[in-house]
Design a protein around this motif. Structure first.
Motif, PDB file in Angstrom:
ATOM      1  N   ALA A  80      13.677   9.791  18.112  1.00  0.00           N
ATOM      2  CA  ALA A  80      12.525   9.311  17.413  1.00  0.00           C
ATOM      3  C   ALA A  80      11.220   9.894  17.779  1.00  0.00           C
ATOM      4  CB  ALA A  80      12.200   7.789  17.385  1.00  0.00           C
ATOM      5  N   VAL A  81      10.219  10.030  16.982  1.00  0.00           N
ATOM      6  CA  VAL A  81       8.820  10.388  17.478  1.00  0.00           C
ATOM      7  C   VAL A  81       7.872  10.045  16.260  1.00  0.00           C
ATOM      8  CG1 VAL A  81       8.965  12.678  16.021  1.00  0.00           C
ATOM      9  CG2 VAL A  81       7.869  12.670  18.059  1.00  0.00           C
ATOM     10  N   THR A  82       6.643   9.664  16.815  1.00  0.00           N
ATOM     11  CA  THR A  82       5.581   9.415  16.155  1.00  0.00           C
ATOM     12  C   THR A  82       4.707  10.652  15.603  1.00  0.00           C
ATOM     13  OG1 THR A  82       3.983   9.187  17.916  1.00  0.00           O
ATOM     14  CG2 THR A  82       5.135   7.301  17.171  1.00  0.00           C
ATOM     15  N   THR A  83       4.155  10.425  14.410  1.00  0.00           N
ATOM     16  CA  THR A  83       3.190  11.597  14.001  1.00  0.00           C
ATOM     17  C   THR A  83       2.015  11.140  14.583  1.00  0.00           C
ATOM     18  OG1 THR A  83       3.013  10.427  11.959  1.00  0.00           O
ATOM     19  CG2 THR A  83       4.547  12.068  11.799  1.00  0.00           C
ATOM     20  N   GLY A  84       1.013  12.289  14.684  1.00  0.00           N
ATOM     21  CA  GLY A  84      -0.172  12.045  15.307  1.00  0.00           C
ATOM     22  C   GLY A  84      -0.277  11.770  16.672  1.00  0.00           C
ATOM     23  N   ALA A  85       0.947  12.266  17.523  1.00  0.00           N
ATOM     24  CA  ALA A  85       0.895  11.776  18.747  1.00  0.00           C
ATOM     25  C   ALA A  85       0.038  12.357  19.681  1.00  0.00           C
ATOM     26  CB  ALA A  85       2.174  11.975  19.404  1.00  0.00           C
ATOM     27  N   GLN A  86      -0.971  11.713  20.551  1.00  0.00           N
ATOM     28  CA  GLN A  86      -2.138  12.444  21.175  1.00  0.00           C
ATOM     29  C   GLN A  86      -1.963  12.071  22.534  1.00  0.00           C
ATOM     30  OE1 GLN A  86      -4.846  14.474  20.273  1.00  0.00           O
ATOM     31  NE2 GLN A  86      -3.311  14.763  18.399  1.00  0.00           N
ATOM     32  N   PRO A  87      -1.818  12.699  23.827  1.00  0.00           N
ATOM     33  CA  PRO A  87      -1.816  12.376  24.879  1.00  0.00           C
ATOM     34  C   PRO A  87      -3.176  11.791  25.679  1.00  0.00           C
ATOM     35  CG  PRO A  87      -1.994  14.935  24.984  1.00  0.00           C
ATOM     36  CD  PRO A  87      -2.016  14.327  23.616  1.00  0.00           C
ATOM     37  N   ASP A  88      -3.014  11.354  26.552  1.00  0.00           N
ATOM     38  CA  ASP A  88      -4.568  11.374  27.374  1.00  0.00           C
ATOM     39  C   ASP A  88      -5.360  12.403  27.447  1.00  0.00           C
ATOM     40  OD1 ASP A  88      -4.070   8.498  27.599  1.00  0.00           O
ATOM     41  OD2 ASP A  88      -4.085   8.661  29.821  1.00  0.00           O
ATOM     42  N   TRP A  89      -6.727  12.436  27.421  1.00  0.00           N
ATOM     43  CA  TRP A  89      -7.656  13.293  27.164  1.00  0.00           C
ATOM     44  C   TRP A  89      -7.376  14.685  27.965  1.00  0.00           C
ATOM     45  CZ3 TRP A  89     -11.032  15.881  30.090  1.00  0.00           C
ATOM     46  CH2 TRP A  89     -11.408  15.320  31.361  1.00  0.00           C
ATOM     47  N   TYR A  90      -7.084  14.239  29.387  1.00  0.00           N
ATOM     48  CA  TYR A  90      -7.104  15.501  30.437  1.00  0.00           C
ATOM     49  C   TYR A  90      -5.946  16.317  30.113  1.00  0.00           C
ATOM     50  CZ  TYR A  90      -4.801  11.398  32.305  1.00  0.00           C
ATOM     51  OH  TYR A  90      -4.081  10.427  32.681  1.00  0.00           O
ATOM     52  N   MET A  91      -5.026  15.805  29.147  1.00  0.00           N
ATOM     53  CA  MET A  91      -3.700  16.529  28.990  1.00  0.00           C
ATOM     54  C   MET A  91      -4.102  17.295  27.769  1.00  0.00           C
ATOM     55  SD  MET A  91      -1.860  16.075  31.534  1.00  0.00           S
ATOM     56  CE  MET A  91      -0.047  16.673  31.092  1.00  0.00           C
ATOM     57  N   GLY A  92      -5.042  17.191  26.896  1.00  0.00           N
ATOM     58  CA  GLY A  92      -5.424  17.798  25.631  1.00  0.00           C
ATOM     59  C   GLY A  92      -5.564  19.233  25.511  1.00  0.00           C
ATOM     60  N   TRP A  93      -5.854  19.913  26.968  1.00  0.00           N
ATOM     61  CA  TRP A  93      -5.951  21.386  26.878  1.00  0.00           C
ATOM     62  C   TRP A  93      -4.557  21.944  26.827  1.00  0.00           C
ATOM     63  CZ3 TRP A  93      -4.778  24.017  31.776  1.00  0.00           C
ATOM     64  CH2 TRP A  93      -4.432  23.174  32.767  1.00  0.00           C
ATOM     65  N   LEU A  94      -3.968  21.366  27.621  1.00  0.00           N
ATOM     66  CA  LEU A  94      -2.329  21.615  27.569  1.00  0.00           C
ATOM     67  C   LEU A  94      -1.631  21.467  26.290  1.00  0.00           C
ATOM     68  CD1 LEU A  94      -1.054  20.537  31.201  1.00  0.00           C
ATOM     69  CD2 LEU A  94      -1.347  22.777  30.311  1.00  0.00           C
ATOM     70  N   GLU A  95      -1.940  20.520  25.693  1.00  0.00           N
ATOM     71  CA  GLU A  95      -1.308  20.143  24.393  1.00  0.00           C
ATOM     72  C   GLU A  95      -1.792  21.237  23.338  1.00  0.00           C
ATOM     73  OE1 GLU A  95       0.787  17.528  23.577  1.00  0.00           O
ATOM     74  OE2 GLU A  95       0.420  17.464  21.279  1.00  0.00           O
ATOM     75  N   GLY A  96      -2.963  21.195  23.390  1.00  0.00           N
ATOM     76  CA  GLY A  96      -3.377  22.511  22.492  1.00  0.00           C
ATOM     77  C   GLY A  96      -3.036  23.564  22.754  1.00  0.00           C
ATOM     78  N   ALA A  97      -2.726  24.419  23.880  1.00  0.00           N
ATOM     79  CA  ALA A  97      -2.023  25.559  24.442  1.00  0.00           C
ATOM     80  C   ALA A  97      -0.776  25.405  23.913  1.00  0.00           C
ATOM     81  CB  ALA A  97      -2.195  25.454  25.935  1.00  0.00           C
ATOM     82  N   LEU A  98       0.106  24.442  23.900  1.00  0.00           N
ATOM     83  CA  LEU A  98       1.437  24.263  23.439  1.00  0.00           C
ATOM     84  C   LEU A  98       1.585  24.406  22.013  1.00  0.00           C
ATOM     85  CD1 LEU A  98       2.919  21.096  25.338  1.00  0.00           C
ATOM     86  CD2 LEU A  98       3.948  23.428  25.201  1.00  0.00           C
ATOM     87  N   ARG A  99       0.518  24.019  21.259  1.00  0.00           N
ATOM     88  CA  ARG A  99       0.468  24.129  19.992  1.00  0.00           C
ATOM     89  C   ARG A  99       0.072  25.440  19.361  1.00  0.00           C
ATOM     90  NH1 ARG A  99      -1.718  18.414  17.350  1.00  0.00           N
ATOM     91  NH2 ARG A  99      -0.358  17.125  18.760  1.00  0.00           N
ATOM     92  N   LEU A 100      -0.898  26.151  20.026  1.00  0.00           N
ATOM     93  CA  LEU A 100      -1.550  27.197  19.567  1.00  0.00           C
ATOM     94  C   LEU A 100      -1.011  28.597  20.055  1.00  0.00           C
ATOM     95  CD1 LEU A 100      -5.280  26.368  19.650  1.00  0.00           C
ATOM     96  CD2 LEU A 100      -3.657  26.014  17.733  1.00  0.00           C
TER      97      LEU A 100
END
Lengths: 452, 290
Positions: A291-311
């Motif tokens: 299972a997974v949620t849509t719109g899943a966001q990590p804590d802010w300090y992981m955001g740059w890694l999250e964005g890099a994974l996506r882009l």
């Protein structure tokens, strides 16, 4: 007064045995220069204090087992659900332990503020040139603390075994697996076998409440000792030179203010934890690998890694008997280069600019060093662009824009915006410098013609 | 703590009043928090009282330090942190002199380094017990080896050929591995006039159904969303999408490999089965992936 007399006698008793009075007197007379930006590191330190205190409380109630049980706590919607003790104990903390939810939210808020304060503190050090000789060593210690703080935060919010953090751990496993050559072995070593296993929460727990805090505590102590040894930097100003420190003495003024700041920081954390919900894991539900949620966001300090994974574009190299998985680029290479760059910066700048290799105790204003400032702003823009990329699905959900277009525009932003930021910042620095020269001339004219 | 002896002017009285109010507020906040806890009035009152207490003490101390204690402008000398050049040589020299007395460092030093390496290695090797070697665990899932296995839903129910509607999607597992992280698959029923194209295996479809690994080949999230009209699977974590007709080829986003296909069949009683393991290792890659 009796109290004063007792303190005086105790002090002299101790002094006769430790000989500490002279050192204490010298320490109490230590001068701290005043500037609001010098408080950023203190805020980070006090957030750490809050984290240790609130975390100790939480650790008393947390159970890191991942062997499923039936939930029987007082959160009705999940009654009878099969959950892990890790998840159930976090729900117990939130619903059944008096003041448990308060402490949990204070802890989470303090973690968010902790990393934020470290980052802003680092930017202050960077843009004022405070990392220059003789403070390169303390820069290295500080960068290490930033990396550990991010790891510590990730380990902490992965503990509750909820759907959001479980998904984050799955991504962490994939990144670990993408480490060159030994990745698959490393992932099995860390998780105790194939994902998800039943070991990871207790290992994260040991890391989160003991190993990482102990190492960070030691490094923070070293960080502060070096500030005592090397004394604080100061901005240029009247009477301030490379050979002195101008400011307030530790005793009593600076101590009162700094302890005051500790209480203020704690008060703000408690207020945030009281008023603003954070990480409501009961709404995400227990972790389920399918299972997974849509719109899943990590804590802010992981955001740059999250964005890099996506882009990161859809590339993966395969040949010569090896495969370089896609997540290696954003998950291993990018953070590796980021921290290598942070560690190397003071030495690279020294080598690149060929600046005089002497001790620097007076800070620079950002405008006085346009190259460094423009480079720094470009790098910050790069990471902010990645951070924004980490929320592309939220943007699409709110605007209805085409996700493919959004991804491509954001990929372009990550490349273009830093260049624009670099150019604009350099122009701005030069302009400000020119204004300074002009203002200086006006000042000199005023001095000569008092009525002008 | 002594206050600066600047007399008891109006300004000083104002600061004293501010500090007193702050400390009084902190006291009340602290007491309020304790009362709220004891009477079980709710965590927001406990938190609010505690916050007022901390903010009061903090604000009071800062105001006290700022308004009533000796101000800034004190100067402390700052000798250079590093040693004068001459000292550096002297300190280094004395260390070297005493080092020379150790003697024969070449051989003994080398032996010590070797011994330390062996000792360090021996001390670290037990950490390998933390996890097994992967072996070929990453290459196989629970679909392998057991012959044809029925697909079952999360509730453990077998899936009949006519159960799923056209355009429908179901998450399925091997019968004895419901909820398994790497055997999870998505079962999709295609429209009657649609046949899969390469790299998908037509022979691995059954009665208009096709099944793929649910583990995203990018970072391992479950590929949970299905766009029936465009026949695309979508991963909500990092927005990769896969073409269901063309063998789950990646269309958009960061994923670079297709989702492995699960070979399907129908058993005697009309239930869908998997006739073997996925067409490829599931999930994200690793450096020695076959």
């Amino acid at each position: 007064m009796v109290v004063t007399a007792v303190i005086a006698r105790l002090a002299s008793w101790l002094d006769q045995r430790l000989g500490a009075a002279r050192a204490a007197e010298a320490g109490a007379g230590k001068v701290f220069p005043e500037h609001w930006s010098f408080l950023l590191g203190e805020i980070a330190f006090y957030a750490f204090v809050v984290l240790v205190a609130s975390g100790t409380f939480l650790a008393m109630f947390f159970d890191s087992s991942l062997v499923p049980i039936t939930y029987e706590g007082s959160y009705a919607p999940l009654h009878g659900a099969e959950v892990t003790p890790a998840f159930a104990s976090v729900l117990d903390i939130s619903f059944d332990v008096p003041a448990g939810l308060l402490v949990r939210q204070v802890h989470h808020w303090a973690a968010l503020v902790f990393v934020a304060a470290i980052v802003v503190h680092l930017l202050r050090i960077f843009f004022t040139g405070a990392f220059r000789r003789p403070r390169e060593v303390n820069w290295l210690v500080g960068v290490t603390l930033l990396g550990l703080a991010i790891l510590e935060g990730f380990a902490g919010y992965s503990l509750p075994d909820d759907l959001l953090s479980g998904t984050g751990l799955r991504v962490g496993y994939s990144i670990t697996q993408s480490v060159p050559v030994v990745g698959d072995h490393l992932a099995f070593l860390v998780w105790g076998g194939e994902y998800p296993g039943t070991e990871i929460a207790s290992r994260l727990f040991i890391g989160h409440v003991w190993i990482l805090p102990a190492v960070m505590g030691a490094l923070i102590a070293g960080h502060l000792l070096l500030v005592v040894r090397q004394k604080h930097t100061q901005f240029p100003g009247p009477r301030r030179t490379e050979d002195n420190v101008v400011g307030e003495r530790l005793w009593p003024t600076y101590l009162a203010k700094s302890v005051g700041l500790l209480f203020l920081v704690t008060g703000v954390m408690v207020l945030l934890g009281t008023l603003f919900q954070v990480n409501p894991v009961w709404l995400y539900g227990p972790y389920d690998p399918a299972a997974v949620t849509t719109g899943a966001q990590p804590d802010w300090y992981m955001g740059w890694l999250e964005g890099a994974l996506r882009l990161t574009p859809s590339v993966a190299f395969r040949g010569f008997g090896v495969e370089v998985p896609n997540v290696f680029l954003p998950g291993v290479l990018l953070p590796g280069l980021t921290f290598a760059g942070l560690y190397a910066y003071p030495f690279v700048e020294q080598w690149w600019t060929g600046a005089a290799d002497r001790e620097h105790h007076l800070l620079q204003r950002p405008r006085d060093h346009p190259h460094r400032t423009a480079f720094g702003v470009a790098v910050v823009t790069f990471y902010v662009s990645l951070f924004v990329g980490g929320s592309n699905d939220v943007l699409v959900a709110q605007t209805g824009w085409d996700i493919a277009v959004v991804i491509n525009v954001m990929r372009a932003m990550v490349v273009v915006l830093p260049l624009v930021a670099w150019w604009v910042t350099r122009r701005l620095c030069r302009q400000l410098q020119a204004d300074d020269v002009h203002a200086g001339q006006v000042e000199r004219i005023r001095e000569r013609v008092p009525d002008a | 703590m002594a206050e600066s002896g600047s007399g008891d002017g109006a300004a000083v009285r104002r600061v004293r009043r501010t500090v007193l109010v702050a400390f009084a507020g902190a006291t009340l906040g602290g007491i309020g928090s304790v009362v709220a806890y004891a009477l079980d009035l709710g965590q927001h009152w406990v938190g609010l009282g505690l916050a007022v207490a901390f903010l009061g003490v903090g604000g009071g101390l800062v105001a006290w330090g700022h308004g009533l204690m000796p101000g800034g402008g004190d100067v402390e000398e700052r000798p250079p942190v590093g040693p004068p050049a001459a000292d550096e040589r002297a300190a280094g020299a004395s260390l070297r002199d005493r080092g020379a007395m150790v003697g024969r460092r070449g051989l003994l030093g080398g032996a010590l380094a070797t011994a330390l390496s062996a000792t360090g290695l021996a001390a670290l090797v037990p950490t390998l017990s933390l996890g097994p070697s992967p072996g070929d665990a990453l290459r196989h899932t629970a679909w392998a080896g057991a012959g044809a296995q029925r697909l079952v839903t999360r509730e453990g129910r077998a899936v009949a050929v006519d159960e799923l509607q056209v355009g429908g999607l179901l998450t399925v597992f091997p019968r004895d591995h419901v909820g398994d992280a790497d055997a999870q698959a998505v079962l999709i029923r295609l429209a009657d006039d649609v046949t899969v194209r390469a790299p998908a295996e037509v022979s691995a479809t059954a009665a208009g159904h096709v099944a793929y690994s649910k583990v995203c080949t990018h970072a391992g999230c479950p590929v949970g969303l299905y766009e029936a009209i465009e026949q695309q699977l979508f991963c909500p974590c990092h927005q990769s999408s896969f073409d269901v007709v063309e063998g789950a080829r990646p269309l958009m986003g960061p994923a670079a490999r297709p989702l492995p296909q699960l070979p399907l069949g129908v058993d005697d009683e009309g239930f869908l089965v998997a006739t073997g393991d996925f067409s490829d290792a599931v999930g994200p890659g690793w450096w020695s992936r076959p």
